[in-house]
Scaffold this active site. Sequence first.
Site: not given
Length: 802
Positions: A155, A228, A574
């Site tokens: 990620d 994220h 996600s």
Amino acid sequence: MANPPIFLFLTIFIATLLCCCSSFEEEKRTTFIVQVNHNLKPSLFPTHTHWYQSTLSSLLSTTTTNGTTSKHALNNNNPVLHTYDTVFHGFSTRLSPSEAKKLQTLPHVTALIPEQVRHVHTTRSPHFLGLQTAAKTGLLRDTDFGSDLVIGVIDTGIWPERQSFNDRDLGPVPAKWKGRCVAGKDFPATSCNRKLIGARFFSAGYEATNGKMNETSEYRSPRDSDGHGTHTASIAAGRYVSPASTLGYAAGVAAGMAPKARLAVYKVCWTGGCYDSDILAAFDAAVSDGVDVASLSVGGVVVPYHLDVIAIGAYGAASAGVFVSASAGNGGPGGLTVTNVAPWVTTVGAGTIDRDFPAHVKLGNGRVIAGASLYGGPGLVPGRMYPVVYAGSELSGGGSTGGGDGYSASLCLEGSLDPKLVKGKIVVCDRGISSRAAKGDVVKKSGGIGMILANGIFDGEGLVADCHVLPATAVGAIGGDEIRRYIATAAKSNHTSPPTATIMFKGTRLGVRPAPVVASFSARGPNPVSTEILKPDVIAPGLNILAAWPDRVGPSGVPSDKRKTEFNILSGTSMACPHVSGLAALLKAAHPDWSPAAIRSALMTTAYVVDNRGHAMLDESTGNVSSVFDYGAGHVHPEKAIDPGLVYDISDSDYVNFLCNSNYTTDTIQVITRKKADCSGAKKAGHAGNLNYPSMSAVFQQYGKKKMSTHFIRSVTNVGEANSVYKVTIKPPVGMKVTVEPQTLSFRRVGQKLNFLVRVQARAVKLSPGGSSIKSGSIVWSDGKHTVTSPLVVTMQQPLDY
Ligand SMILES: *[C@@H]1O[C@H](CO)[C@@H](O)[C@H](O)[C@H]1NC(C)=O
Ligand SMILES: *[C@@H]1O[C@H](CO)[C@@H](O)[C@H](O)[C@H]1NC(C)=O
Ligand SMILES: *[C@@H]1O[C@H](CO)[C@@H](O)[C@H](O)[C@H]1NC(C)=O
Ligand SMILES: *[C@@H]1O[C@H](CO)[C@@H](O)[C@H](O)[C@H]1NC(C)=O
Ligand SMILES: CC(=O)N[C@H]1CO[C@H](CO)[C@@H](O)[C@@H]1O
């Protein structure tokens, strides 16, 4: 044939003889991932990297006939970006089309895969994703479940100081762990602990395309400059943190799915995206480091598996026993939008949870329209109505900082609003696909006092709550139309009572019904690559999820937002994917001998398709009942997945047979499996639908036939108790005949496998050319204690040319 532009470029290059790279050359070259038969390495090269670099150099000298200078140029400009030796054998580099052609002719080069750029699967703006509190499952109790398991998160990196990553009361790092904590900018090796046991970053592919990264705006290290990766990692395996909330919303205890599992982060996503060559390097490292689960909330364009680096990396991982979960993508609610569809990947869509953040719009005519928001600052004055304008009609052009066209004004894009018309008003902006919170920033900077973000017809009724920088809320397409109409008529018909509105923020609401609902943005089937494999496999929570967040980024994700929050609430597939990654770690902890396919089977066959009212699960985009193409086998049910009774297991050779029956050639199969495939047996075994998958999907082409039929062969392994007898219940798709042979499976021992055959017969239905009809049912095995459910979906298609 000579390629004139390249020749021209080389000429210029040689003529100038500059040591720095020419921008002409950069334009010509793109990144390729090169597969090599690594057994052919001549012994004179000490390492594979030396051999690969030499391969590139010799390629250059044969590409041009003009001397040593060009050789020098090639060595500078075709460096090996990454060498792969675990899930893949080969390297990545940048090549012009003619260089690529040349390279492909070398005997030891078996494949060249053009690089794709991927993006994270949050519904951007503030990115969304999440983690939820302990209520959802008893498995979340802080048992030692998961404490020797390692989840690799591929990620944007991690913010290691978050409470979610503390290592209090954790035992030593598992002995099998071979990974490292790679230091870098603002990330000393001491950033790792007994919770975060590994951290690496891969940027060579990113920088080869984009030039050197800007180290002011991003960290050359595993540290997360986006948020994220911190969010997804804490969803999978965050520790218990209490109290946790975002700007006061969703207050409670935060925890990941496997609070004691260890984390290893592999940073591959940068400001410019996530590059395939870096992603493959991350898979390679994660598998050789010894992760048990790989979590990937990233995706791109769907291509055949032998050209799809995520599919290739995931195959290598799965065949090494690593469970790979990946997000389905946020391309919903349209069909055929699902990504990361390889059958060895667990593909995860997003659903809602029973918590929301109502923020309703009240119009001057008394109407109240439902909305959702995470705005956390001072609100509008209670009881007061404010003038409201629609950005799309009146506000474009004109003003001093205006000058935008009507279209960008309706979307409230940067520079499109006229402050004279916006000042002191609530502004209605169309949602579109650009960052939602950024629109609020534009309205605020233009002097607006609030914002209503209104869905259009393509957005449907799905609402995403955001941490806006001004009082703002989101409304669905129907409500949005009503507001736009109200403004238009009120503004036209009566100047003495102009349109007004206000926003009423209601905080956090729990016990919302119905839930779960399939999130509007969640990508849907059918599977664009393999119609025989139903995708997504399952859904998991992915709307308005609370999880850890870096200090560096404000919760809205807008650069001007300087608020710091330990947690943030995001939405996207996600956020759904790491829920499944964490659950997979728990299942593997409970059943160390289960393969990745067995873990997925347990999650799928125990998934549910009803909501908390006991009704069929709905689709947020329409409010209608959702289908198997929206949720696959259904919503994950962790407590049941731990004891599924039976599993549908899959071996490497089953996947090879599947690829053979999907008409992949022995060469393309080798790109994925790194072995010469023998397809002779597979063709006899039948069709791709015979892969031992926990769901069944058939497509019938109606070429004037009245009746069509197919069959599925399946094998189930008893993972429950010895001496159990399972009986089948068939729920055929409407209008079809389905039989199962045998109807009873009697297992004497644990681990025993028994086969059964499913026959599906369908009658042609009336369809226009190119039309299709989709019907689903299920095959359920039960021993009275366990219920093992497989969805069965049949698509009837009328060919266009018939
Ligand atoms: C690098 O990023 C900083 C901060 O975003 C910005 O101010 C600067 O202009 C950037 N530098 C370059 C060379 O783009
Ligand atoms: C305009 O608004 C005033 C005050 O609310 C009302 O008396 C009048 O009838 C309205 N006129 C029209 C044309 O709607
Ligand atoms: C929702 O269901 C209704 C009633 O069955 C149907 O008329 C409508 O077309 C459906 N909407 C969508 C978008 O499928
Ligand atoms: C593979 O090719 C055969 C022969 O052309 C065809 O009948 C079959 O449908 C193909 N299978 C798939 C999965 O594409
Ligand atoms: C084979 C080839 O292209 N050779 C060229 C090398 O460069 C000289 C001088 O520019 C040319 O005359 C040759 O044709």
